[in-house]
Scaffold this motif. Structure first.
Motif, short mmCIF file in Angstrom:
data_model
loop_
_atom_site.label_atom_id
_atom_site.label_comp_id
_atom_site.label_asym_id
_atom_site.label_seq_id
_atom_site.Cartn_x
_atom_site.Cartn_y
_atom_site.Cartn_z
N ASN A 169 -9.49 -32.47 3.37
CA ASN A 169 -7.95 -32.21 3.45
C ASN A 169 -7.01 -31.37 3.62
O ASN A 169 -6.08 -31.41 4.38
N TRP A 190 -8.10 -31.50 8.14
CA TRP A 190 -7.22 -32.80 7.92
C TRP A 190 -5.15 -31.45 8.11
O TRP A 190 -4.35 -32.22 9.68
N ARG A 191 -5.29 -31.63 6.45
CA ARG A 191 -3.44 -30.54 7.55
C ARG A 191 -3.78 -29.75 8.38
O ARG A 191 -2.52 -29.75 8.90
N GLN A 247 -13.66 -32.66 -1.16
CA GLN A 247 -12.41 -33.08 -0.80
C GLN A 247 -10.70 -31.80 -0.05
O GLN A 247 -10.13 -32.03 0.83
#
Length: 257
Positions: free
Chosen positions: A155, A158-159, A151
């Motif tokens: 994440n 994506w950031r 995860q």
């Protein structure tokens, strides 16, 4: 000198009462043993209680269901393409078709091409020990990839502005959930084992910077250095992510009145 009572008698001289008690106790022991055998037989239901065969069968069932889900996803994808083709044949408004195509791309339903990063995480080698002086010897949980590790990578990408992310061979969408049971990954109804591969299309520099700055990944890298967990980041100038081909229906729980 005479001795009163039965203290000096042999077992044969003690009378029939003692023999009856002995027989009753013997019968009770055999009855108890028979009861234990019956309980074991009912519990085992014809299987060997001391083997892991039931666990192996459960693993086979999970693997079979995962393969069935994969086949179903391919069928859903093929049917969706047929629906799209039929919709275009019905003479839809070109503006609506373009809007639908843009929404499909944003939702992750269409393939995506461009430069990107590939991040690979893996369990530590069998029998791994501390590689740095002063670091305590690892426990079992220190040597495997956890849900939060995957995860954290997703994440961070994506950031970093990723336009699309793929875990193993599946494209992630808004409703995707990365879950781990033990050291296996369950993603959209399918089961995977390490090594875990995460791919993302977008600005390589921005995504790399986001990965380098993520505190959860920094913590994971400490275990990489201490115990030898796998970690690799590769850049690709031309990467293609597949479109998501599963169901997009929302599923939710409802309270029972």
């Amino acid at each position: 000198m005479s001795v009163s009572g039965n203290a000096g008698r042999s077992p044969a001289e003690r009378g029939p009462a003692a023999r009856i008690v002995g027989r009753v106790l013997t019968c009770a022991v055999f009855a108890l043993a028979g009861l234990l055998f019956c309980v074991s037989a009912l519990t085992a239901q014809g299987t060997n209680l001391r083997t892991d065969d039931s666990l192996l069968r459960l693993t086979d069932v999970i693997r079979e269901k995962s393969e069935q889900n994969q086949q179903t996803q391919h069928q859903v994808s093929a049917l969706q393409h047929r629906v799209d083709a039929l919709a275009e044949q019905q003479g839809q408004n070109p503006a609506d078709i373009r809007r639908l195509a843009a929404l499909s791309t944003a939702a992750g339903l269409e393939p995506l091409k461009g430069p990107g990063l590939t991040v690979t995480l893996n369990d530590a080698p069998p029998g791994a020990t501390a590689r740095i002086p002063g670091v305590p010897e690892p426990g079992p949980n220190d040597l495997v990839i956890h849900q939060q590790d995957i995860q954290a990578v997703v994440n961070a990408l994506w950031r970093g502005g990723a336009k699309g992310v793929q875990v193993m061979d599946q494209r992630l969408i808004a409703t995707s959930a990365v879950r781990c049971v033990g050291n296996t990954l369950i993603l959209q109804g399918r089961v995977y084992s390490p090594p875990y591969v995460v791919r993302a299309v977008g600005s390589q520099a921005a995504m790399q910077a986001a990965v380098d700055a993520d505190p959860y990944i920094s913590n994971y890298l400490q275990y990489v250095n201490a115990y030898g967990l796998g970690w690799k980041v590769d850049q690709s100038g031309a990467m293609t992510l597949p479109g998501y081909n599963g169901s997009v229906d929302l599923r939710y729980a409802q309270a029972v009145p």
